[in-house]
Write a protein that holds these residues in place. Structure first.
Motif, PDB file in Angstrom:
ATOM      1  N   HIS A 105     -28.426 115.579  -7.710  1.00  0.00           N
ATOM      2  CA  HIS A 105     -28.194 116.031  -6.342  1.00  0.00           C
ATOM      3  C   HIS A 105     -28.461 117.527  -6.264  1.00  0.00           C
ATOM      4  CE1 HIS A 105     -24.340 115.624  -8.590  1.00  0.00           C
ATOM      5  NE2 HIS A 105     -24.282 116.911  -8.303  1.00  0.00           N
ATOM      6  N   LEU A 106     -28.563 118.011  -5.042  1.00  0.00           N
ATOM      7  CA  LEU A 106     -28.822 119.426  -4.789  1.00  0.00           C
ATOM      8  C   LEU A 106     -27.716 120.014  -3.927  1.00  0.00           C
ATOM      9  CD1 LEU A 106     -32.599 119.241  -3.753  1.00  0.00           C
ATOM     10  CD2 LEU A 106     -31.704 119.936  -5.981  1.00  0.00           C
ATOM     11  N   LEU A 107     -27.501 121.309  -4.064  1.00  0.00           N
ATOM     12  CA  LEU A 107     -26.679 122.038  -3.115  1.00  0.00           C
ATOM     13  C   LEU A 107     -27.517 122.257  -1.863  1.00  0.00           C
ATOM     14  CD1 LEU A 107     -23.985 123.601  -2.622  1.00  0.00           C
ATOM     15  CD2 LEU A 107     -25.188 125.643  -3.447  1.00  0.00           C
ATOM     16  N   SER A 108     -27.029 121.798  -0.723  1.00  0.00           N
ATOM     17  CA  SER A 108     -27.788 121.911   0.515  1.00  0.00           C
ATOM     18  C   SER A 108     -27.416 123.159   1.307  1.00  0.00           C
ATOM     19  CB  SER A 108     -27.571 120.667   1.378  1.00  0.00           C
ATOM     20  OG  SER A 108     -28.350 120.723   2.554  1.00  0.00           O
ATOM     21  N   VAL A 109     -26.143 123.501   1.311  1.00  0.00           N
ATOM     22  CA  VAL A 109     -25.706 124.711   2.022  1.00  0.00           C
ATOM     23  C   VAL A 109     -24.398 125.195   1.415  1.00  0.00           C
ATOM     24  CG1 VAL A 109     -24.340 123.549   3.817  1.00  0.00           C
ATOM     25  CG2 VAL A 109     -25.434 125.723   4.334  1.00  0.00           C
ATOM     26  N   LEU A 110     -24.199 126.498   1.442  1.00  0.00           N
ATOM     27  CA  LEU A 110     -22.930 127.111   1.046  1.00  0.00           C
ATOM     28  C   LEU A 110     -22.659 128.213   2.056  1.00  0.00           C
ATOM     29  CD1 LEU A 110     -20.655 127.154  -1.113  1.00  0.00           C
ATOM     30  CD2 LEU A 110     -21.968 128.924  -2.310  1.00  0.00           C
ATOM     31  N   GLU A 111     -21.730 127.942   2.991  1.00  0.00           N
ATOM     32  CA  GLU A 111     -21.477 128.890   4.076  1.00  0.00           C
ATOM     33  C   GLU A 111     -20.017 128.824   4.487  1.00  0.00           C
ATOM     34  OE1 GLU A 111     -23.943 127.754   7.392  1.00  0.00           O
ATOM     35  OE2 GLU A 111     -22.638 126.105   7.969  1.00  0.00           O
ATOM     36  N   ALA A 112     -19.586 129.870   5.175  1.00  0.00           N
ATOM     37  CA  ALA A 112     -18.215 129.937   5.678  1.00  0.00           C
ATOM     38  C   ALA A 112     -18.199 129.765   7.187  1.00  0.00           C
ATOM     39  CB  ALA A 112     -17.581 131.270   5.297  1.00  0.00           C
ATOM     40  N   HIS A 113     -17.095 129.234   7.673  1.00  0.00           N
ATOM     41  CA  HIS A 113     -16.894 129.031   9.109  1.00  0.00           C
ATOM     42  C   HIS A 113     -15.533 129.612   9.456  1.00  0.00           C
ATOM     43  CE1 HIS A 113     -16.738 125.959  12.692  1.00  0.00           C
ATOM     44  NE2 HIS A 113     -17.037 127.180  13.079  1.00  0.00           N
ATOM     45  N   VAL A 114     -15.539 130.614  10.330  1.00  0.00           N
ATOM     46  CA  VAL A 114     -14.313 131.254  10.786  1.00  0.00           C
ATOM     47  C   VAL A 114     -14.076 130.811  12.225  1.00  0.00           C
ATOM     48  CG1 VAL A 114     -13.090 133.430  11.143  1.00  0.00           C
ATOM     49  CG2 VAL A 114     -14.792 133.242   9.306  1.00  0.00           C
ATOM     50  N   VAL A 115     -12.993 130.066  12.440  1.00  0.00           N
ATOM     51  CA  VAL A 115     -12.673 129.513  13.761  1.00  0.00           C
ATOM     52  C   VAL A 115     -11.585 130.358  14.409  1.00  0.00           C
ATOM     53  CG1 VAL A 115     -11.828 127.478  15.002  1.00  0.00           C
ATOM     54  CG2 VAL A 115     -13.312 127.192  13.015  1.00  0.00           C
ATOM     55  N   ASN A 116     -11.889 130.905  15.572  1.00  0.00           N
ATOM     56  CA  ASN A 116     -10.958 131.767  16.297  1.00  0.00           C
ATOM     57  C   ASN A 116     -10.468 131.092  17.579  1.00  0.00           C
ATOM     58  OD1 ASN A 116     -11.190 134.253  14.631  1.00  0.00           O
ATOM     59  ND2 ASN A 116     -13.327 134.181  15.291  1.00  0.00           N
ATOM     60  N   ARG A 117      -9.413 131.637  18.124  1.00  0.00           N
ATOM     61  CA  ARG A 117      -8.932 131.149  19.427  1.00  0.00           C
ATOM     62  C   ARG A 117     -10.036 131.332  20.478  1.00  0.00           C
ATOM     63  NH1 ARG A 117      -4.291 130.539  22.785  1.00  0.00           N
ATOM     64  NH2 ARG A 117      -2.769 130.948  21.130  1.00  0.00           N
ATOM     65  N   GLY A 118     -10.157 130.360  21.353  1.00  0.00           N
ATOM     66  CA  GLY A 118     -11.099 130.485  22.462  1.00  0.00           C
ATOM     67  C   GLY A 118     -12.476 129.915  22.194  1.00  0.00           C
ATOM     68  N   GLY A 119     -12.654 129.250  21.057  1.00  0.00           N
ATOM     69  CA  GLY A 119     -13.951 128.651  20.771  1.00  0.00           C
ATOM     70  C   GLY A 119     -14.211 127.420  21.626  1.00  0.00           C
ATOM     71  N   SER A 120     -15.435 126.956  21.567  1.00  0.00           N
ATOM     72  CA  SER A 120     -15.824 125.776  22.339  1.00  0.00           C
ATOM     73  C   SER A 120     -15.560 124.506  21.532  1.00  0.00           C
ATOM     74  CB  SER A 120     -17.310 125.839  22.687  1.00  0.00           C
ATOM     75  OG  SER A 120     -17.605 127.008  23.414  1.00  0.00           O
ATOM     76  N   PRO A 121     -15.229 123.401  22.197  1.00  0.00           N
ATOM     77  CA  PRO A 121     -15.059 122.133  21.473  1.00  0.00           C
ATOM     78  C   PRO A 121     -16.375 121.712  20.819  1.00  0.00           C
ATOM     79  CG  PRO A 121     -14.228 121.983  23.734  1.00  0.00           C
ATOM     80  CD  PRO A 121     -14.988 123.261  23.636  1.00  0.00           C
ATOM     81  N   MET A 122     -16.279 121.152  19.634  1.00  0.00           N
ATOM     82  CA  MET A 122     -17.462 120.663  18.929  1.00  0.00           C
ATOM     83  C   MET A 122     -17.553 119.151  19.070  1.00  0.00           C
ATOM     84  SD  MET A 122     -18.510 120.979  14.870  1.00  0.00           S
ATOM     85  CE  MET A 122     -18.988 122.714  14.933  1.00  0.00           C
ATOM     86  N   ALA A 123     -18.738 118.658  19.355  1.00  0.00           N
ATOM     87  CA  ALA A 123     -18.953 117.219  19.473  1.00  0.00           C
ATOM     88  C   ALA A 123     -18.864 116.564  18.105  1.00  0.00           C
ATOM     89  CB  ALA A 123     -20.309 116.942  20.098  1.00  0.00           C
ATOM     90  N   LEU A 124     -18.440 115.306  18.087  1.00  0.00           N
ATOM     91  CA  LEU A 124     -18.482 114.537  16.846  1.00  0.00           C
ATOM     92  C   LEU A 124     -19.926 114.384  16.393  1.00  0.00           C
ATOM     93  CD1 LEU A 124     -15.933 111.667  17.580  1.00  0.00           C
ATOM     94  CD2 LEU A 124     -15.666 113.499  15.888  1.00  0.00           C
ATOM     95  N   HIS A 125     -20.112 114.405  15.093  1.00  0.00           N
ATOM     96  CA  HIS A 125     -21.449 114.229  14.531  1.00  0.00           C
ATOM     97  C   HIS A 125     -21.304 113.765  13.086  1.00  0.00           C
ATOM     98  CE1 HIS A 125     -20.167 118.281  13.394  1.00  0.00           C
ATOM     99  NE2 HIS A 125     -20.967 118.175  12.337  1.00  0.00           N
TER     100      HIS A 125
END
Length: 308
Positions: A105-125
């Motif tokens: 297998h391969l590493l496809s992505v390595l990233e951070a996600h910082v979620v703050n107050r006031g963000g938009s809802p994310m659709a299921l996927h």
């Protein structure tokens, strides 16, 4: 579909056999203590520094998915500090990845996600939305080069007897903060990996979800067919997470590590890390002119024009 009112949903554990069983049954698991206390401190400090500096420089690097100006993505972590490099070869992550995808297998992505107050809802996927749907031999089929997020057919959740895709991706999200319902813990649809379909992109979500809650240092792990979305943070504190996504060796990585990884990182990289980054030839895929090379370096194989 498993229901939290009638099923005992996965709980955080260090038992590898239980983690694998939860992935098989529910499409996700919670790996307790995926980061040691010392690792967690190093990762959190380095991420705070990097995210703050990138925010100050307005380094959004947005794309058609990362469009939320309130929340922040910190990409290409492989270049941004030794604590992040360690995550790529985390033993628990790789054991679960091998269970779902197999030894290669391969590493496809390595990233951070910082979620703050006031963000938009994310659709299921799902994370392998690009997989072509199984079709009957005499049916019209989607052209693989024309598949986009906006053209993927979606359907309501239901049990199916039809053949479905195998998992081609697995996502390991390290909780750098405590994950709670209130601060936007990842939303999961348990059992959705067996639906054989993609979710509707409507918001609010058309199906019940659960919050993958856990203490900092835990990893929530889901396979590529599982329906999920980032939660909404309604607190005043940011929620920090790091995603390490792995894919089969024949698929294109989300991040172009062979081009984008810094030379100083590669100089110190183990063979295992170089393989994960895509520098190892797999069944002739990824080869260049030097067909005998097991690992590829950027300077190898550049023969160029020849004349007799």
């Amino acid at each position: 579909m498993p229901d939290s009112t009638t099923f005992s949903l996965p709980k955080a554990t260090t038992d590898l056999a239980r983690l694998k069983a939860n992935l098989d049954e529910y499409g996700y698991c919670l790996a307790a203590e995926a980061l040691s206390p010392g690792q967690l401190v190093r990762v959190r400090e380095r991420l705070d520094e990097q995210a703050t500096a990138e925010r100050a420089l307005d380094l959004g690097f947005g794309n058609d998915v990362h469009i939320d100006a309130t929340n922040q993505w910190v990409g290409m972590l492989i270049n941004k500090g030794a604590p992040f490099v360690e995550l790529a070869t985390n033993p628990v992550a790789l054991a679960l990845t091998s269970h779902v995808l197999g030894a290669e297998h391969l590493l496809s992505v390595l990233e951070a996600h910082v979620v703050n107050r006031g963000g938009s809802p994310m659709a299921l996927h799902s994370d392998q939305w690009w997989m072509p749907f199984p079709v009957a031999p005499d049916a019209a089929y989607p052209r693989v080069g024309a598949i986009t997020r906006s053209t993927v057919p979606t359907d309501a959740p239901a049990a199916t007897d039809a053949r479905i895709w195998p998992p081609a991706v697995i996502n390991v999200m390290y909780m750098v903060s405590d994950y709670t319902e209130a601060n936007g813990a990842t939303r999961i649809v348990p059992g959705s990996h067996l639906f054989g379909r993609q979710p509707s992109g409507t918001v609010p979500h058309p199906v019940a979800t659960i919050a993958a809650e856990g203490a900092a240092g835990t990893a929530v792990v889901w396979e590529g067919r599982t329906w999920h979305a980032a939660g909404l943070n309604v607190t005043d504190e940011p929620r920090h997470g790091i995603t390490a996504t792995y894919c089969g060796p024949m698929f294109r990585q989300l991040t172009n590590f062979p081009v984008g990884t810094r030379a100083d990182v590669l100089r110190g990289a183990s063979p295992e890390l170089r393989r994960l980054l895509g520098f190892k030839v797999w069944s002739d895929y990824g080869a260049i002119d030097n067909m005998a090379a097991e690992f590829i370096a950027r300077e190898e194989g550049a023969i160029g024009e020849l004349r007799p």
